[in-house]
Motif scaffolding. Structure first.
Motif, mmCIF file in Angstrom:
data_model
loop_
_atom_site.group_PDB
_atom_site.id
_atom_site.type_symbol
_atom_site.label_atom_id
_atom_site.label_comp_id
_atom_site.label_asym_id
_atom_site.label_seq_id
_atom_site.Cartn_x
_atom_site.Cartn_y
_atom_site.Cartn_z
ATOM 1 N N ALA A 146 0.840 -1.200 0.000
ATOM 2 C CA ALA A 146 0.000 0.000 0.000
ATOM 3 C C ALA A 146 0.875 1.249 0.000
ATOM 4 N N GLY A 147 0.467 2.243 -0.781
ATOM 5 C CA GLY A 147 1.191 3.506 -0.830
ATOM 6 C C GLY A 147 2.408 3.507 -1.729
ATOM 7 N N PHE A 148 2.613 2.430 -2.478
ATOM 8 C CA PHE A 148 3.825 2.327 -3.285
ATOM 9 C C PHE A 148 3.944 3.475 -4.284
ATOM 10 N N TYR A 149 2.817 3.892 -4.869
ATOM 11 C CA TYR A 149 2.853 4.949 -5.880
ATOM 12 C C TYR A 149 2.552 6.335 -5.308
ATOM 13 N N ASP A 150 2.430 6.442 -3.996
ATOM 14 C CA ASP A 150 2.148 7.743 -3.399
ATOM 15 C C ASP A 150 3.314 8.707 -3.611
ATOM 16 N N SER A 151 2.980 9.986 -3.656
ATOM 17 C CA SER A 151 4.023 11.004 -3.716
ATOM 18 C C SER A 151 4.884 10.898 -2.461
ATOM 19 N N GLY A 152 6.180 10.880 -2.650
ATOM 20 C CA GLY A 152 7.083 10.758 -1.513
ATOM 21 C C GLY A 152 7.367 9.333 -1.098
ATOM 22 N N SER A 153 6.879 8.348 -1.861
ATOM 23 C CA SER A 153 7.167 6.949 -1.544
ATOM 24 C C SER A 153 8.672 6.719 -1.551
ATOM 25 N N ALA A 154 9.126 5.900 -0.617
ATOM 26 C CA ALA A 154 10.556 5.619 -0.510
ATOM 27 C C ALA A 154 11.004 4.516 -1.457
ATOM 28 N N PHE A 155 10.054 3.956 -2.227
ATOM 29 C CA PHE A 155 10.367 2.782 -3.039
ATOM 30 C C PHE A 155 10.003 3.002 -4.503
#
Length: 316
Positions: free
Chosen positions: A187-196
């Motif tokens: 979850a959140g992989f494509y969010d802005s600011g993702s670390a990955f």
């Protein structure tokens, strides 16, 4: 016409099952009742609640190799997918090629899993020696359960459980791991600011090249039935393959018509039409023979199978 025979299946929540669930696609002989499951059953043997299920391709093969004949595998692959997209690294990583993973520390969500076996095959295609990689098996995120993910294949100094039962993504974030193999994105992989990020940002180009070289989209999960239900209804496997194919065709036709559910789904349709053969997702042994044989060979090379197996050993 007599009463239809009830067939109970445990399947993942794939969108293309919707026409079956809504009754838009039906069988005249069988009343197919689908229970949607989040976690695959380990086997259909001894499962009194279901007549069949979506199971791991690797798991089914390994049980056949052990002489288990309590399952009837149907060569219809409910889950297929390219694996280039499944290699995750940190945003600041200098890694950008599969070959860059040589000698690195890599986390996997399950060692003998079908998807991870296909992903390791990609490393071998690029000349990476799997023996020179340090492997760690564990849960993807803190939300996933702590379970055995080594399945008896652990070897100190080469393949070990994730330290302190930590999640792979936390180990990747901290720099302990250089990459993670996963069938599903966190979850959140494509969010802005993702670390990955993906190891291969343009993974589609790599996947299309792979498809042109091998001629198939790898299969991960297949339909497996109870031998007892098949012995009583020999036409059931073919009927289920037909129903699933009809359901998927209807679902895709609706996705094509109602394309505004996502902004660029038409681009996916266009890419598939330009690059994949029309029958790329068909079930059956012959049309999938090369893919099945390649998978069996990989499982043997990766020491998941002790002895080589033939396609006829899996689908007699």
């Amino acid at each position: 016409m007599g009463a239809s025979v009830t067939i109970r299946l445990a399947l993942r929540d794939w969108d293309y099952l919707t026409p079956l669930l809504l009754g838009e696609v039906r069988s005249e002989r069988f009343d197919v009742q689908i229970t949607r499951v989040g976690t695959l059953l380990p086997s259909v043997e001894g499962q009194h609640a279901f007549d069949g299920a979506e199971l791991s391709f690797s798991g089914y093969v390994r049980r056949r190799a052990r002489g288990n004949r309590g399952e009837y595998g149907v060569p219809y692959f409910l889950m297929r997918g390219f694996r280039h997209r499944c290699i995750l690294v940190r945003q600041d990583a200098t890694l950008g090629r599969i070959a860059d993973l040589a000698g690195r520390r890599i986390g996997v969500t399950g060692w003998p899993d079908s998807g991870n076996s296909w992903t390791r095959a990609l490393l071998r295609r690029e000349g990476v020696d799997l023996e020179q990689v340090s492997w760690y098996a564990g849960r993807l995120t803190d939300a996933h359960p702590v379970v055995d993910r080594l399945s008896g294949f652990g070897r100190p100094g080469w393949l070990e459980a994730a330290p302190d039962e930590r999640s792979l993504m936390s180990l990747l974030a901290d720099g302990f791991l250089d990459a993670v193999f996963t069938p599903f994105l966190p979850a959140g992989f494509y969010d802005s600011g993702s670390a990955f990020r993906h190891l291969l940002p343009d993974y589609r180009t790599h996947e299309l090249t792979y498809y042109r070289e091998v001629g198939y989209v790898p299969g991960m999960h297949l339909l497996v039935l109870s031998p007892d239900i098949v012995s009583r209804h020999p036409d059931l496997p073919a009927e289920l393959c037909c129903l699933l194919a009809r359901a998927k065709a209807l679902w895709l036709a609706k996705r094509f018509k109602y394309a505004d559910t996502t902004p660029w789904v038409l681009d996916d349709f266009a890419t598939i039409a330009r690059n994949l053969r029309p029958e790329w997702d068909d079930g059956g042994v012959e049309i999938n023979r090369t893919m099945i044989a390649d998978f069996l060979a990989e499982l043997h090379v990766q020491n998941i199978l002790a002895e080589p197996m033939d396609v006829s050993d899996i689908f007699p």
